[in-house]
Design a protein around this motif. Structure first.
Motif, short mmCIF file in Angstrom:
data_model
loop_
_atom_site.label_atom_id
_atom_site.label_comp_id
_atom_site.label_asym_id
_atom_site.label_seq_id
_atom_site.Cartn_x
_atom_site.Cartn_y
_atom_site.Cartn_z
N PRO A 77 -0.91 13.53 -1.44
CA PRO A 77 -1.86 13.27 -2.37
C PRO A 77 -1.71 14.70 -3.38
CG PRO A 77 -2.39 14.00 -0.29
CD PRO A 77 -1.12 13.54 -0.14
N SER A 78 -2.41 14.38 -4.52
CA SER A 78 -2.37 15.56 -5.52
C SER A 78 -3.40 15.42 -6.59
CB SER A 78 -0.92 15.43 -6.41
OG SER A 78 -0.91 14.24 -7.39
N LYS A 96 -9.48 7.21 -4.57
CA LYS A 96 -8.01 7.15 -5.14
C LYS A 96 -7.82 6.44 -6.42
CE LYS A 96 -3.60 4.99 -3.94
NZ LYS A 96 -3.06 3.99 -3.03
N SER A 156 -11.00 10.77 5.25
CA SER A 156 -10.69 9.40 5.32
C SER A 156 -11.94 8.48 5.70
CB SER A 156 -9.79 9.18 6.57
OG SER A 156 -8.51 9.54 6.61
N LEU A 213 -11.33 12.36 -1.88
CA LEU A 213 -11.14 13.81 -2.34
C LEU A 213 -12.35 14.31 -2.43
CD1 LEU A 213 -9.37 16.22 -2.77
CD2 LEU A 213 -9.23 15.44 -5.18
N GLU A 260 -8.93 6.60 1.66
CA GLU A 260 -9.09 8.37 1.19
C GLU A 260 -9.80 8.66 0.02
OE1 GLU A 260 -4.96 9.34 0.70
OE2 GLU A 260 -4.70 10.09 2.77
N SER A 298 -3.30 9.65 -5.01
CA SER A 298 -3.05 9.68 -3.79
C SER A 298 -1.87 8.63 -3.42
CB SER A 298 -4.42 9.08 -2.94
OG SER A 298 -3.92 8.84 -1.64
N SER A 299 -0.68 9.34 -2.71
CA SER A 299 0.31 8.40 -2.61
C SER A 299 0.93 8.96 -1.24
CB SER A 299 1.25 8.47 -3.92
OG SER A 299 1.88 9.74 -3.95
N PHE A 307 -7.92 11.84 -8.90
CA PHE A 307 -7.20 11.92 -7.44
C PHE A 307 -5.86 11.13 -7.47
CE2 PHE A 307 -7.79 10.69 -2.63
CZ PHE A 307 -6.71 11.65 -2.43
N VAL A 359 -8.98 16.23 1.71
CA VAL A 359 -8.79 14.88 1.76
C VAL A 359 -9.78 14.44 2.92
CG1 VAL A 359 -7.32 13.20 1.53
CG2 VAL A 359 -6.85 15.07 0.36
#
Length: 243
Positions: A143-144, A111, A233, A28, A26, A137-138, A135, A231
């Motif tokens: 994600p936040s 990430k 991929s 961002l 991922e 990511s979880s 970033f 976000v």
């Protein structure tokens, strides 16, 4: 010796299969838009962000070298709006004052990657803004983005000499589809001097002084930062299998 041969056999023949199982990574992508609003007299207190954004929260700005220090004049208002409301909001801000947009360079974060982005606020601005971004990511809770603003201001306290201060704060905002992050409430005041004169008569030498006068007032500007996250991929490059 046998153990070393086994490890070599595993790396050569099985590692490609292991890597092939890895999913896409991922990334961002973050578009940034800075808006400057010269506030009109009806909105001298700035935009009422609590009435506009979702997930509203106030972020007090504190001295970099003195976390106990606080001044109510220095804070950020954080929250989110939908992508559809963002377009409407840009048009509505014109009713608060004279608005101008200062687009910024987009950034990309992998990430858990961190970077600092120094924003352009336009010509003649005494303030400076640097955004620390990470970033996070979880899968749960999702994600936040961690945002650590660092603000440079000229602190004015009555008749005392102005002092340059570095202020900072921090927040973490969930990244949702078609959602724009808003950071508002950063205001600045400068003294404006303007000469008013009667046409023709005000331009005459000597006697023209009677038909001219100077006015001074404090011009207040609010800086608003919009972060538009996406976000994406990205496929992980897989190693070539050994024959």
């Amino acid at each position: 010796m046998r153990r070393m041969l086994f490890l070599l056999f595993f790396v050569v023949f099985y590692s490609p299969a292991v890597f092939a199982q890895q999913g896409p990574s991922e990334v961002l992508a973050l578009d940034i838009n800075v808006v400057q609003i010269v506030l009109n007299d009806e909105h001298r207190d700035g935009v009422d962000w609590e009435a506009i954004v979702s997930d509203f929260h106030m972020l007090p700005l504190k001295k970099e070298d003195d976390p106990v220090w606080i001044d109510k004049r220095y804070h950020l208002s954080a929250g989110t709006v939908s992508a559809e409301d963002y377009a409407v909001l840009l048009d509505a801000l014109d009713t608060v004052g004279k608005m101008s947009q200062v687009p910024q360079e987009s950034v990309r974060l992998t990430k858990d990657e961190s970077l600092a982005s120094t924003l352009s606020l336009g010509e003649g601005k005494e303030q400076t803004v640097r955004l620390g971004l990470r970033f996070a990511s979880s899968a749960n809770p999702g994600p936040s983005i961690v945002i650590d603003p660092v603000i440079g201001v000229i602190f004015k306290d009555g008749g005392k000499p102005p002092v340059a201060l570095t202020l900072r704060t921090s927040t973490q905002v969930a990244i949702k589809e078609n959602t724009v992050i808003v950071l508002g409430g950063l205001t600045d005041e400068i003294e404006i001097t303007k000469t008013h004169k009667f046409p023709i008569l005000g331009n005459l030498p000597l006697i023209g002084l009677v038909f001219r006068n100077q006015g001074r007032w404090m011009q207040k500007t609010e800086t608003v930062i919009f972060l538009i996250p996406r976000v994406q991929s990205v496929a992980v490059q897989q190693p070539e299998p050994h024959p």
